[in-house]
Design a protein around this motif. Structure first.
Motif, mmCIF file in Angstrom:
data_model
loop_
_atom_site.group_PDB
_atom_site.id
_atom_site.type_symbol
_atom_site.label_atom_id
_atom_site.label_comp_id
_atom_site.label_asym_id
_atom_site.label_seq_id
_atom_site.Cartn_x
_atom_site.Cartn_y
_atom_site.Cartn_z
ATOM 1 N N UNK A 132 11.101 15.945 -6.175
ATOM 2 C CA UNK A 132 11.958 17.131 -6.141
ATOM 3 C C UNK A 132 11.362 18.197 -5.235
ATOM 4 N N UNK A 133 12.205 18.796 -4.405
ATOM 5 C CA UNK A 133 11.773 19.889 -3.535
ATOM 6 C C UNK A 133 12.047 21.232 -4.197
ATOM 7 N N UNK A 134 11.066 22.126 -4.147
ATOM 8 C CA UNK A 134 11.265 23.508 -4.594
ATOM 9 C C UNK A 134 11.894 24.268 -3.427
ATOM 10 N N UNK A 135 13.179 24.546 -3.521
ATOM 11 C CA UNK A 135 13.862 25.206 -2.415
ATOM 12 C C UNK A 135 13.278 26.590 -2.164
ATOM 13 N N UNK A 136 13.095 26.918 -0.896
ATOM 14 C CA UNK A 136 12.632 28.273 -0.560
ATOM 15 C C UNK A 136 13.629 29.326 -1.051
ATOM 16 N N UNK A 195 9.750 24.747 -12.014
ATOM 17 C CA UNK A 195 9.750 23.563 -12.876
ATOM 18 C C UNK A 195 11.150 23.013 -13.128
ATOM 19 N N UNK A 196 12.170 23.786 -12.816
ATOM 20 C CA UNK A 196 13.558 23.322 -12.918
ATOM 21 C C UNK A 196 14.186 23.169 -11.531
ATOM 22 N N UNK A 197 13.371 22.882 -10.527
ATOM 23 C CA UNK A 197 13.853 22.858 -9.158
ATOM 24 C C UNK A 197 14.853 21.743 -8.884
ATOM 25 N N UNK A 198 14.964 20.765 -9.777
ATOM 26 C CA UNK A 198 15.985 19.746 -9.597
ATOM 27 C C UNK A 198 17.391 20.324 -9.729
ATOM 28 N N UNK A 199 17.523 21.428 -10.473
ATOM 29 C CA UNK A 199 18.832 22.057 -10.653
ATOM 30 C C UNK A 199 18.862 23.482 -10.096
ATOM 31 N N UNK A 200 17.787 24.256 -10.280
ATOM 32 C CA UNK A 200 17.734 25.621 -9.755
ATOM 33 C C UNK A 200 17.331 25.544 -8.286
ATOM 34 N N UNK A 201 18.270 25.864 -7.408
ATOM 35 C CA UNK A 201 17.979 25.767 -5.975
ATOM 36 C C UNK A 201 18.199 27.090 -5.242
#
Length: 514
Positions: A34-38, A355-361
């Motif tokens: 999973x990428x942590x979106x900027x 830690x929720x970067x799969x949904x929080x973008x």
């Protein structure tokens, strides 16, 4: 190869003779899909109080470096932390804003009353062209919230065309006549704001229909495929999320928003002071901050039922601490100071989003300058950086890095009969393979010793910074701008395949292992 470690820490000075408590952090370094979106590190600038006028946009007679009327010291500070996007013009203001009033010759622009925020008269000198010039100076992506509450489908459709269309149309000729030949190609569009409240007091069923209608006519133009963001839930209104996910075709919306503020007392009529609070109120504030994790988890679970492929982003485009205004200031301007407590809130919340970067973008702190949990405060030609600003500076390494899932076992922070986790964290790997770990100790009395096994990784050297102060109520003031500011830190060790960090009370730590 030689490896080095860069470490940043922010904490207030608390007696280091306090109890030492053990925490174990386990990283899943082989599970980094999973990428942590900027865009999680985005910001928000509403026509509210002194955010735009007397914040970004100043009197032409003010003797400071500026381009047109945009103050460049504020721009420079925000460029240093690489803000990825900026949301505008609101907020509640968005649903009473009519974009045509803010284009063309400034002397001819109609004035308006800001009925939401202080009842002040605005001259519309800061409009579409000025905002997009600000974004260009910042090197950031614009995120525009369209008017659904008091506007029309045609109005939003024409705004998108004015900004994004090329070729020869009446609107592109109007744009060119106002000084902009090429389209801006703005991608992020909010279809209304808080439609459950100030944006129209709609039901989720009604808003779903409105979104479908507005989104249909907010067209894609060449090179400008829109990321349409639906106006989502107020905090724990899970039914709103359920209805929208069920009613709106997922290919029509890129994201679904969520708004939640940390209110120290939990009471909107008496929220609590930004600077004068005891440990009981501090504990309650941090407990309310940590509620964000439950909110994101539950809204994401609803979204998963309708969108298991996680196509639709959860966009937390308003978050932060909301206190009573500073004494003697306009109550409609929402001006509040910014303490070390606010830095702990910012760091904890960003860990939750990571830690929720799969949904929080995408997410947007409220707000950038002079309003709510601001990064920057201004006073005439003077300005200062708040403790929250320094947290965003420290967390830059997570932007567009790969999330490293983790498990943390830590003691609780206890107040009376209540308890909350004393430590929270997030971690990521960047494109160069460097590991970033961010840690927060919210306990005001106890040190934490963090043990993180890193077998076979080969990391060796540690360098660091520390942000500290004497109390969680400490602030940066115009009389003492650097009371809460980073200094060198030497409190971490790598030995025998284990990272050990001595985490002081009330601290935020960011580690970069290379």
């Amino acid at each position: 190869m030689k490896r080095s470690l860069l470490l940043f820490v922010c904490l207030p000075v608390v007696a280091l003779l306090n109890a030492q408590r053990e925490t174990t952090l386990t990283l899943q370094l082989k599970d980094t899909q999973t990428t942590i979106s900027r865009h999680i590190y985005g910001h928000f600038s509403e026509h509210l109080g002194r955010c735009i006028y007397d914040g970004f946009w100043v009197d032409p007679a003010m003797n400071i470096p500026k381009k047109d009327r945009i103050r460049l010291d504020v721009v420079a500070a925000l460029k240093r932390i690489r803000i990825p996007n900026l949301r505008w013009p609101g907020g509640c203001f968005a649903d009473e804003y009519h974009w045509r009033d803010g284009i063309g010759e400034r002397s001819k622009r109609p004035k308006m009353i800001n009925t939401h925020w202080g009842g002040v008269t605005e001259d519309n000198s800061f409009g579409t062209h000025e905002f997009l010039e600000l974004c260009a100076l910042l090197g950031t992506e614009p995120y525009i919230a369209g008017n659904v509450g008091s506007g029309t489908v045609e109005e939003m459709s024409k705004w998108v065309e004015y900004l994004n269309a090329d070729g020869d149309t009446p609107l592109t000729r109007l744009r060119k006549g106002n000084g902009r030949d090429q389209p801006w190609k703005v991608r992020f569009w909010g279809v209304g704001n808080e439609s459950w409240g100030c944006g129209g007091n709609m039901t989720p069923e009604y808003y779903s229909g409105e979104f479908r209608r507005y989104a249909t006519f907010a067209r894609n133009y060449p090179g400008a495929s829109l990321k349409r963001i639906a106006g989502g839930a107020n905090s724990a209104d899970y039914n709103w999320t359920e209805v929208l996910m069920k009613s709106i075709p997922h290919n029509m919306m890129w994201g679904l928003s969520l708004h939640h503020y940390t209110v120290p007392t939990g009471r909107w009529n008496q929220k609590g002071s930004a600077t004068r609070f005891d440990e009981k109120e501090y504990f309650n504030t941090m407990k309310n901050c940590l509620f964000m994790d439950e909110l994101v988890t539950k809204h994401a679970a609803i979204m998963d039922r309708y969108d298991p492929g996680k196509r639709v982003a959860l966009v937390v485009d308003e978050w932060g601490i909301w206190t009573d205004v500073e004494p003697g200031t306009n109550p409609g301007f929402l001006y509040q100071q910014n303490s070390l407590r606010d830095a702990l809130i910012a760091a904890t919340t960003l860990n939750i989003f990571n830690n929720h970067a799969d949904r929080v973008r995408m997410a947007n702190l409220a707000q950038t300058v002079n309003v709510l949990q601001a990064l920057i405060l201004t006073k005439g030609a003077d300005m200062l950086l708040t403790p929250t600003y320094h947290v965003f500076d420290m967390y830059q390494q997570h932007m567009d890095a790969r999330l490293v899932p983790l498990k943390i076992t830590a003691p609780d922070y206890i107040s009376g009969t209540q308890k909350i986790p004393a430590v929270n964290a997030s971690a990521s790997l960047d494109a160069k393979g460097r590991l970033c770990i961010t840690l927060v100790n919210i306990d005001p009395q106890n040190n934490m010793t963090i043990h993180t096994p890193l077998p076979g990784t080969g990391y060796r050297n540690i360098n660091g910074k520390l942000l500290h102060s004497g109390a969680f109520t400490d602030v940066n003031s115009f009389e003492h701008k650097t009371k809460v500011t980073p200094v060198a830190f030497k409190g971490a060790q790598l030995k025998a395949g284990e990272l050990t960090v001595q985490l002081p009370p009330l601290s935020v730590v960011s580690l970069l292992l290379d």
